[in-house]
Write an enzyme that holds these catalytic residues in place. Structure first.
Site, mmCIF file in Angstrom:
data_model
loop_
_atom_site.group_PDB
_atom_site.id
_atom_site.type_symbol
_atom_site.label_atom_id
_atom_site.label_comp_id
_atom_site.label_asym_id
_atom_site.label_seq_id
_atom_site.Cartn_x
_atom_site.Cartn_y
_atom_site.Cartn_z
ATOM 1 N N GLU A 1 31.940 -9.367 -57.401
ATOM 2 C CA GLU A 1 33.907 -9.199 -56.689
ATOM 3 C C GLU A 1 33.398 -7.709 -56.898
ATOM 4 O O GLU A 1 33.323 -6.623 -55.981
ATOM 5 C CB GLU A 1 33.608 -9.438 -55.828
ATOM 6 N N HIS B 1 30.440 -4.936 -55.887
ATOM 7 C CA HIS B 1 30.180 -5.300 -54.785
ATOM 8 C C HIS B 1 31.407 -3.780 -53.597
ATOM 9 O O HIS B 1 30.681 -3.234 -52.723
ATOM 10 C CB HIS B 1 31.084 -5.798 -53.893
ATOM 11 N N GLU C 1 23.307 -8.512 -52.624
ATOM 12 C CA GLU C 1 24.366 -10.052 -53.962
ATOM 13 C C GLU C 1 23.148 -10.052 -54.963
ATOM 14 O O GLU C 1 23.840 -9.830 -55.478
ATOM 15 C CB GLU C 1 23.907 -11.321 -52.620
#
EC number: 3.4.24.-
Length: 290
Positions: free
Chosen positions: A141, A144, A220
């Site tokens: 995360e 990201h 991803e």
């Protein structure tokens, strides 16, 4: 930050330039072209940028995520310390860290600014994952956020929205003119034109969604690689293997689901609309990279 602003401006200019060429080729009047481009840009980018700016608030409201301000237990202290360490390693500001109540293993990150983002994990993740696996999910995360995926996704969606609006109206005008025998109706548009545009927007919108989901799957893989760098490749692989316990379940609302770590269930044509690659492919990519 300045790089993202430059990307946004360059993207807008590219959209306007390419749309202008397309409309010129189809013989659209310059006055009509200017009005349509302004209309398309306002509606194409407006919704995606507003959603981006409100993404943290919307995510907290939709999931009921509670931001950790003062850690209440050892788990929350560990979450804050791990995210702080990973954020420093990734070169970003400390994100807000939150926990939301959900039975499945999941987590997400969102925010309009890589130095003011939100990272949230589910209670199911905290119950079912080992510390090493949870560390890898947090690294995913944080990656990201460091990659600017939320901003890039909003820009891409704005570009696609703009092209859908422009092309649907240009092609719709041509089809309507052909069907009406190019009869002059005083410069107005009839109901047939608007019906054609609606159908074309649906059709072009499907292709736009495929493109957006292709990019979502690509990011991803990048986030998995980033999580492997921040937490360790074997930890990231173990975390993805643990995610298979979800068996495709997710309680994340639609506006947040694409930013969750879990997903990738579907075959055939449905695969084109998946926001996440299958877990087996993500694991294989990490092993190949090692």
């Amino acid at each position: 930050m300045f790089g993202r602003i430059a990307l946004f401006l360059a993207t807008n200019l590219a959209v306007l330039f390419l749309a202008g060429i397309v409309m010129s080729l189809f013989g659209v009047h310059p006055g009509q072209m200017g009005s349509l481009l302004v209309f398309a840009a306002l509606f194409g980018f407006g919704g995606s940028l507003v959603s981006l700016l409100l993404s943290k608030w919307m995510a907290r409201r939709a999931t009921g995520a509670q931001v950790i301000v003062q850690p209440r237990n050892e788990t929350e202290r560990w979450l804050l310390a791990t995210v702080r360490r990973q954020a420093q390693a990734a070169g970003i500001g400390m994100p807000e860290v939150a926990v939301y109540d959900a039975p499945e293993i999941n987590a997400f990150a969102t925010g309009a600014n890589r130095n003011n983002a939100l990272v949230a994990v589910s209670t199911g993740l905290l119950r079912q994952m080992q510390a090493d696996e949870a560390e890898a999910v947090l690294g995913h995360e944080v990656a990201h956020v460091a990659n600017g995926d939320m901003v890039t996704m909003a820009l891409l969606q704005g570009v696609l929205n703009t092209f859908v609006i422009v092309l649907a109206r240009v092609v719709g005008g041509l089809v309507d003119g052909y069907l009406s025998g190019n009869r002059d109706n005083g410069g107005g548009r009839g109901l047939a034109y608007y019906a054609i545009v609606m159908v074309l927007e649906l059709a072009f919108g499907l292709f736009a969604t495929m493109i957006a989901m292709w990019f979502s799957r690509h990011r991803e893989f990048r986030a998995d690689a980033g999580g492997a760098r921040l937490a360790g490749r074997q930890k990231m692989i173990a975390a993805l293997e643990r995610l298979s316990l979800n068996q495709g379940r997710s309680t994340l609302p639609a506006q947040v689901e694409a930013f969750g770590i879990s997903g990738g269930i579907g075959q055939g044509l449905r695969r084109l609309f998946l926001s996440h690659p299958p877990l087996s492919e993500r694991i294989a990519a990490l092993r190949a990279a090692g």
